[in-house]
Design an enzyme around this catalytic site. Sequence first.
Site, PDB file in Angstrom:
ATOM      1  N   SER A 164       0.827  -1.206   0.000  1.00  0.00           N
ATOM      2  CA  SER A 164       0.000   0.000   0.000  1.00  0.00           C
ATOM      3  C   SER A 164       0.862   1.259   0.000  1.00  0.00           C
ATOM      4  CB  SER A 164      -0.900   0.008   1.237  1.00  0.00           C
ATOM      5  OG  SER A 164      -1.688  -1.159   1.253  1.00  0.00           O
ATOM      6  N   HIS A 210       3.807  19.006  -2.996  1.00  0.00           N
ATOM      7  CA  HIS A 210       5.012  18.857  -2.168  1.00  0.00           C
ATOM      8  C   HIS A 210       6.171  19.563  -2.874  1.00  0.00           C
ATOM      9  CE1 HIS A 210       8.324  17.070   0.039  1.00  0.00           C
ATOM     10  NE2 HIS A 210       7.474  16.507   0.868  1.00  0.00           N
ATOM     11  N   SER A 225       0.266  13.179   8.049  1.00  0.00           N
ATOM     12  CA  SER A 225      -0.558  12.232   7.286  1.00  0.00           C
ATOM     13  C   SER A 225      -0.350  10.818   7.793  1.00  0.00           C
ATOM     14  CB  SER A 225      -0.248  12.293   5.800  1.00  0.00           C
ATOM     15  OG  SER A 225       1.072  11.876   5.557  1.00  0.00           O
ATOM     16  N   ARG A 264      14.949  18.570   4.171  1.00  0.00           N
ATOM     17  CA  ARG A 264      15.038  19.960   4.634  1.00  0.00           C
ATOM     18  C   ARG A 264      14.990  20.019   6.154  1.00  0.00           C
ATOM     19  NH1 ARG A 264      10.224  22.042   2.577  1.00  0.00           N
ATOM     20  NH2 ARG A 264       9.787  19.934   1.866  1.00  0.00           N
TER      21      ARG A 264
END
Lengths: 243, 668
Positions: free
Chosen positions: B42, B257, B410, B273
């Site tokens: 997934s 993104h 997320s 970053r």
Amino acid sequence: MSQGRTLTFNIFRYDPQVPDDKPKMVKYHLEEAPGMTVFIALNMLREQQDPSLQFDFVCRAGICGSCAMVINGYPTLACRTLTSKYPKGEITLMPLPGFELIGDLSVNTGKFMRELAERLKLWLHPKSDEVDIHRIEAPMAPEEAARLYELERCVECGVCVSACATKQMRDTFVGAVGMMKIARFELDSRDARSVEDFYHVIGNQDGVFGCMTLLGCQDNCPKDLPHMQQIAYLRRKMATALV
Amino acid sequence: MKLIYTDSLVVGAGLAGLRVAIASKERGLDTLVLSLIPAKRSHSAAAQGGMQASLGNTVKGMGDDEDVHFQDTVKGSDWGCDQEVARMFAHCAPKAVRELANWGVPWTRVTKGPRQVVVNAEKVTIEEAEEAHGLINARDFGGTKKWRTCYTADGTGHSLLYAVDNKAISLDIPVHERVEALALIHDGKRCHGVVARCLITGELRAYVAKSTTIATGGYGRIYEVSTNAIICEGIGQALALETGVATLGNMEAVQFHPTAIVPVGILTTEGCRGDGGLLRDKDGHRFMPDYEPEKKELASRDVVSRRMTEHMRKGKGVDSPYGPHLWLDITLLGRKHVETNLREVKEICENFLGIDPAKDWIPVRPTQHYSMGGIRTDAKGQSPQLKGLFSVGEAACWDMHGFNRLGGNSLAETVVGGMIIGKYVADFCEENTLEIDTALAERFVAQVRDEIDGLVEGQGSESAYELKREMQRIMMDYVGIFRNGPELTKAVEELEALLIRSRNLGLKCKKRHANPELVEALRVKRMLKVALTVACGAEARTESRGAHAREDYPQRNDKEWLNRTLSSWPSSDATRPQLDYEQLDVMKMELPPGYRGYGINNAIAHPDTETREKQIVEILSNLGEDADRHERQHALMPFEVPESLREKNERLHDKPLGNRQQLGEESK
């Protein structure tokens, strides 16, 4: 990066659900584009030349392990294989051996891996289920966490299974993927199982003592996992387990 | 008719779906998961960087707690989120991290003593506390006040998905792999399951259940270039939409993104970053401090993506055959760091670009990445319109992200939302009976069968591949990072024309079993409806909020647009969604709308904002001096979580310590 070459793909075709269909190799031609991977090429072939062509991709980034197939004789991930790697521009694609064939290049690795996990009980058996998730967690040595992650990078692509001569001769052999996972849980200080428990699962011909050390697993693993080292480690561990 | 029944049916075997399935099974419910692919493949596996949870173990996370995580999340959402949901989430995130440690996740741990890190392009030594040794570590991510993102190297999603799927296997939860849900079975008030097609044999099955949970991820693939896996096509949202009853929330909220590689759009993690990597232009100049002097490269994702686009529009992009791009420079982190903590990034650079990121800069460009919108649910994860239909994870608009999601939130939503909503799903299953109406199931199976017959036997002439390509191009060109009225109108009209053409799809491959062209045709019809909800929602929303940036309406307009877009599909012959709006109530907000901290503050205020701010001051002053932060929070905005998740989270800095210095320090 070569441009404007015409690539020749030699692709295994067989639909086991069509009565009387016979396995065959079919040739396709395709104009190469810069940065083209086998993922891009197969999709173009399906969209432009043969919509029935079956293959599996999910992440297309070398992360999910869906797309392993045999490319010019070597099992590997198709999504990250650049066509420019082949100077003659001829690419032969075969489904991964050792798995149930769904059709063409698509094989049922998922079913195999689930059965393996159930058979070898490939999950953490925590020392206690009664963990208080509201309190500060139990500490773990930072080095141990890093070591576990290193062994956990397996993506269950099935390459090690298809590259294993023992597995091709002995259907019940657990393969490098099974041993790597056992090694990962054996090393995990949170796991309650003892060496003896693991011995009962892999201390036999289907496990560590069946490996012929041809090491096709080590040579072909797309994640460069240390299969050789882990199999040797487990073998020593198992050999001394019952002493 | 093949009929399979269960208590708790879950569609999608990524982290969110599996977590709900585990919660059901642990309550003794019969549980079944459907998935297009083996669970471990997934898209959850692709999340590299980590998940946010305010553990506060590392010295750079000291002082972190639910309050700070909540505030970062609300600001990040540009005040578009549901604040109660954001509170539920922030409260349960540390619990989920700790639970996962017991399921096998080898979280990267804190090492006591000094270590060198890169902050704002400078090498800094931080000193981790003795007490924190061996506890779960955290790294820095964009838009957060503290280092809060828990991780395992840069394979966090992989580690989490494997641990959670292993847990599901240990509980003997069946996953029906290579099965695609194509319609929801419902009676207009309650959802009773799905009609699904086996992708190998072509068999149609009715899965009937007490609860149906959609956890199918986002709809990124309606765009031409996306970091998403190729299966993230919005079919879950389409299933809900096609009921004509359930609604989708904030579909126009789509995140780009900042750092996907060019041209293939594969993600390099925000951890690059977060760990100190820089963005550079064609002159090698580090440009982000010119635009965002405070947060620089670690401004929120929507902000960085817009600044990069602006900078390229000024001609500062690097020319390439695939259009302009910028550079991501992680060379300053050193080879050892790149080869251990950013190894997936290194592999991706080697395999797809042929470069070594420890010495070469990485070509990057903002790319479609995340769907904040999705199936609208209440705080318990249930559709307000269709009882028994639940949704969780990226598939849902539970609404903790509003108009922009923070990095690390997320992955966190999948397991935290799954943990919370999983309990509510189990409650629902215990409180309700299984209703097996075979005539109803038969009707929906027949509809899908007719649709397939039409495609296989019909005389249609349109190509599914071609329609999909055109849709993806329209979304890229007109519904991207910067949007405007005329282009959005064009997008809607062109998508509508494609939807009409999709009624005349034809197939070259006539097989009824494993047939990739048939799969594509069934999906593209559904994807077009989803794309229309995104384009119509964007066209109607005449303001800029989070990731929805209108060039013709650059201000955030709380006065008129502090609301959530709800789309529904009026009838099967409709060509556009119906849009309705759900107001966000400022008077109930813990954190009333304010300045997000980026660019100029030009928001148009909501009339209630000032009143609510005064009210908050008053409520707090009435509480008295000794009210702790939990009491203060409760007085402003009470929220509910399942009983077993209510306890407070313990942290290192809660413990009495003689000397604060013991908790570590930072020096240059």
